[in-house]
Design an enzyme around this catalytic site. Structure first.
Site, PDB file in Angstrom:
ATOM      1  CB  THR A  13      -0.851  -0.033   1.311  1.00 32.27           C
ATOM      2  OG1 THR A  13      -0.323   0.059   2.367  1.00 32.27           O
ATOM      3  CG2 THR A  13      -1.648  -1.287   1.022  1.00 32.27           C
ATOM      4  CB  SER A  15       3.492   0.983  -3.531  1.00 28.58           C
ATOM      5  OG  SER A  15       2.079   0.604  -3.975  1.00 28.58           O
ATOM      6  CB  SER A  17       6.025   8.165  -4.313  1.00 27.28           C
ATOM      7  OG  SER A  17       5.305   8.574  -3.476  1.00 27.28           O
ATOM      8  N   GLY A  18       8.366   7.033  -2.874  1.00 25.72           N
ATOM      9  CA  GLY A  18       8.984   6.948  -1.770  1.00 25.72           C
ATOM     10  C   GLY A  18       9.248   5.475  -1.281  1.00 25.72           C
ATOM     11  CE1 TYR A 149       4.375   8.707  10.387  1.00 22.97           C
ATOM     12  CE2 TYR A 149       6.014   9.345  12.088  1.00 22.97           C
ATOM     13  CZ  TYR A 149       5.589   8.471  10.941  1.00 22.97           C
ATOM     14  OH  TYR A 149       6.393   7.724  10.398  1.00 22.97           O
TER      15      TYR A 149
END
Length: 258
Positions: A13, A15, A17-18, A149
């Site tokens: 999930t 996915s 980028s990064g 976060y």
């Protein structure tokens, strides 16, 4: 060691980028058929084009129940589930309202719980499977500038440990990866938000010195370095590792135990 995931299907999930894209690329290189997810079909297709091997995409917002239903209808079963999707950002702790707290838990925690709940039964009935969560050093060292976060990532550690117990003895493993400060586009924006503009190398150095001084690496981690650990944990080689929070944090967490 040779990591061979030939014949396995892996869903990652977040996915496009990064870290998520790096994980998808790494799993594909190991022979897995990879399913990439994201909200933007164009970005998703562009990401899939960088994956060497079998890759397909499912566009949609998996943070919603409708998006979740569309994904599991398109991909009913997987061998490897990587719950990588997550949001982050800095905020004054006293200014984070209830709606923002709920949003972080919905995206960072409940989305992963729903997918785990769906895919685990198929893995256990087949006697093999891997469920992984991209957690964070912030799960252990709560950052003052983004406690919402950090707490959501702490929750994932309880989630993975509980699910690991639920599938004990089945051949399925469930683990989290504690990723340290990682060089992604989103993190670049986050660094700029905290330290301002200027040459990137200087900004990165100032960020690590001021906000992440515990790092023994003293630089941002590259996404591929996170992906390497995920590929190992997704493989048969990691068959005795389950219920664990495995660190890829550059030594950021000041502890002698994982």
């Amino acid at each position: 060691m040779r990591i061979d995931l030939t014949g396995r299907t892996a869903l990652v999930t977040g996915s496009s980028s990064g870290i998520g894209l790096a994980i998808a690329q790494g799993l594909a290189r190991c022979g897995a058929e990879v399913v990439l997810t994201g909200r933007d079909p164009g970005r998703l297709e562009a990401a899939a084009a960088t994956v060497e091997g079998a890759a397909r995409t499912v566009a949609g917002d998996v943070t919603t129940e409708a998006g979740h239903a569309e994904l599991v209808a398109a991909v009913p079963t997987v061998d490897v589930l990587v719950n990588n999707l997550g949001i982050f950002g800095s905020a004054d702790p006293l200014e984070i309202d209830d709606d923002e707290w709920r949003r972080y838990f919905e995206v960072n925690v409940l989305t992963a719980v729903r997918l785990t709940r769906h895919y685990l039964p198929g893995m256990t009935s087949g006697g093999w499977g891997r469920v992984l969560y991209t957690s964070s050093d912030s799960a252990v060292v709560t950052p003052a500038e983004m406690i919402h976060y950090g707490v959501s990532k702490t929750a994932l550690l309880g989630v993975h440990r509980g699910f690991a117990k639920a599938v004990a003895g089945t051949g399925v493993t469930v683990n989290s990866v504690l990723a340290g400060p990682t060089h992604t586009g989103g993190v670049e924006d986050f660094v700029r938000e905290l330290v301002g503009d200027g040459p990137w190398e200087e900004a990165q150095r100032e960020f690590m010195t001021r906000y992440r001084p515990q790092s023994l690496l003293q630089r941002l981690i590259e996404p591929e370095e996170i992906a390497n650990m995920v590929c190992y944990l997704a493989s048969p080689l990691a068959s005795a590792t389950t219920g664990a929070a495995v660190r890829v944090d550059g030594g950021y967490v000041d502890a002698i135990l994982p």
